[in-house]
Design a protein around this motif. Sequence first.
Motif, short mmCIF file in Angstrom:
data_model
loop_
_atom_site.label_atom_id
_atom_site.label_comp_id
_atom_site.label_asym_id
_atom_site.label_seq_id
_atom_site.Cartn_x
_atom_site.Cartn_y
_atom_site.Cartn_z
N PRO A 1 28.31 17.73 2.32
CA PRO A 1 28.36 16.29 2.01
C PRO A 1 29.25 15.95 0.82
O PRO A 1 29.95 14.93 0.84
N ASP A 2 29.24 16.78 -0.23
CA ASP A 2 30.11 16.43 -1.35
C ASP A 2 31.58 16.71 -1.02
O ASP A 2 32.48 16.10 -1.60
N TYR A 3 31.84 17.59 -0.05
CA TYR A 3 33.21 17.74 0.45
C TYR A 3 33.68 16.43 1.07
O TYR A 3 34.81 15.98 0.84
N PHE A 4 32.80 15.80 1.87
CA PHE A 4 33.17 14.53 2.49
C PHE A 4 33.49 13.47 1.42
O PHE A 4 34.46 12.72 1.54
N GLN A 5 32.67 13.42 0.37
CA GLN A 5 32.92 12.43 -0.68
C GLN A 5 34.24 12.70 -1.39
O GLN A 5 35.02 11.77 -1.63
N LEU A 6 34.49 13.97 -1.72
CA LEU A 6 35.71 14.30 -2.46
C LEU A 6 36.95 14.19 -1.59
O LEU A 6 38.02 13.80 -2.07
N ARG A 7 36.83 14.51 -0.32
CA ARG A 7 37.99 14.46 0.57
C ARG A 7 38.38 13.03 0.90
O ARG A 7 39.56 12.66 0.87
N ARG B 1 30.94 7.70 -1.45
CA ARG B 1 29.58 8.06 -1.86
C ARG B 1 28.60 7.81 -0.71
O ARG B 1 27.67 8.60 -0.50
N SER B 2 28.81 6.73 0.01
CA SER B 2 27.94 6.43 1.16
C SER B 2 28.11 7.47 2.26
O SER B 2 27.14 7.82 2.94
N LEU C 1 25.00 9.54 3.77
CA LEU C 1 24.77 9.47 5.22
C LEU C 1 24.78 10.87 5.83
O LEU C 1 23.90 11.22 6.62
N SER C 2 25.78 11.68 5.46
CA SER C 2 25.85 13.03 6.02
C SER C 2 24.67 13.88 5.57
O SER C 2 24.17 14.73 6.32
N ALA C 3 24.16 13.63 4.36
CA ALA C 3 23.00 14.37 3.89
C ALA C 3 21.77 14.06 4.73
O ALA C 3 21.00 14.96 5.11
N PHE C 4 21.57 12.80 5.08
CA PHE C 4 20.42 12.44 5.91
C PHE C 4 20.56 12.99 7.33
O PHE C 4 19.57 13.36 7.96
N ILE C 5 21.77 13.05 7.84
CA ILE C 5 21.99 13.65 9.16
C ILE C 5 21.61 15.13 9.14
O ILE C 5 20.99 15.64 10.08
N VAL D 1 18.82 17.67 -3.30
CA VAL D 1 18.96 17.54 -4.75
C VAL D 1 20.35 17.10 -5.16
O VAL D 1 20.52 16.12 -5.90
N LYS D 2 21.38 17.79 -4.67
CA LYS D 2 22.75 17.53 -5.14
C LYS D 2 23.37 16.30 -4.48
O LYS D 2 24.15 15.59 -5.10
#
Length: 499
Positions: free
Chosen positions: A101-107, A114-115, A119-123, A354-355
């Motif tokens: 998920p943080d790869y998605f945010q940074l990419r 951030r959304s 979203l990917s974290a909940f999936i 957590v992250k």
Amino acid sequence: MVVYLGLIITLGWYLQRQAAKTVGEYYLANRRIPGWVVSLAFFSTFISTNTYIGQAGESFRYGLSWTWVGLFWAVFCVISWMILGPRMRNQSIRLKSFTVPDYFQLRYQSPLSRSIRILSAFIILFATIWYMTGIAKGIAHLLESVLDVPYAYGAAFMLFFTCFYTVAGGMYGIMWTDAVQGILMFAVAILMLALPFVYVGGYDVLMAKIAYVDHVSKKGTPIGNGLVTFGQLTSFLYIAGIGLSVGMKQISEPKLLIRFYTVKDRKGMKFAMTWTPIFMGVSLVCVMGLGALVHGMVTTEEAAYLVKNTDEVVGFMLKKFDSPLISGICLMGLFAAGMAALASVTLVVGTTLVKDIWNVWKPMPAERIIPRTKLVMLLYCLVVYYFTLFPPAGVVELSAFAGSVYVASFLPTIFGGLYFRWGTDLGAVASMITGILVNIIWRFGVRPNYEALADVHEVFPAFIASFIVYLIASKLTVSRKPDQEHLSVVFGTGEAVAG
């Protein structure tokens, strides 16, 4: 079994000090795991008890045709390591990414990124419930069949013992124990394949027995020569659906993608690219048709029960073979398969909660991240245990649905992030939402209610719709793509950004 469990406990205890130093150590083993360890860990994590118990048992119902599912998986293993692995490793290093998920945010850097992460974290949390339930269910049935351990006790032992060493060792513990488990699983796959042949008295005898049987199929019709006739007991469309939905997890599921983050160097990556498909291919050849061979060991009455309860086929085979030593060795390997997958998924859940959710919602000091990760892993295992007591489907369907969710929701966004400079944040969000919605609608609304579409697995419409939406939405919003300076970092021509 005692020796095996003692070894796992020892490794977890030995590695806990190293793992607890920093978040990078606990989450990613500081990106310094040798290639051979990563290769075995990838193999053991993907080939879980869902394969050794669920998929092996499913061929009792569908015959040797089911081995084609394994072919799909082997192909996607090669694709994963050749097309995704090197780029995923390199981009995660440049972006200082710790999780998918943080790869998605940074990419997809933008006000909306951030959304995307949340979203990917909940999936991930949604899909993981199904997957972990399938693993625990398979092992619980095995313990019940072979050792007469009550289902609820077996599921609890599997989940919480695995949670214990995952909490202790973090990614260090997972990777090194997974490597040990991978070696055991490889050997046990070969051993289990031999059991039906030994039981009946050789290759020719067994093949003659399964060439034509008077057992009945799940529909109540005679199987006849269906075990050895391609596509007679199930459609190729259904085989392809399971093959794709589970096989494509290798290029979309966080617990596998995170393996690319941990590889020490290019030499290690090359080793893993070569040997992971070999480990997987040999094991799949041994396991995927095992259930069909068990027909040669059972009576007509036993077959009538097992064809409706395929998750119990492997356990029944071990009990029928009636060798405590062989059963102990196989149980050790099957435990290894379950624990390897459960440990990896448990850590992904902890890091995600957590992250990627808690810390994004309310930033916390770095020293609190690891303790809170450990706490949420334990709590999540309690939730999974409840679902395991009341499973909504069989092992194969649980695993396949989870795989389909990952494939449709993440694969377009991951592939686009790795290869398409023009991929945008809105393309990622629209694709994820489309993927999970089509999955749910098709699985619970279409397949049960339209007989003609029952064999059309949700992975087909969900992935196609998700990928088309990603392409169209990104092209229509191309002005939202990250600036050239950021893209030069992502694709390797600029300085790394802070994560």
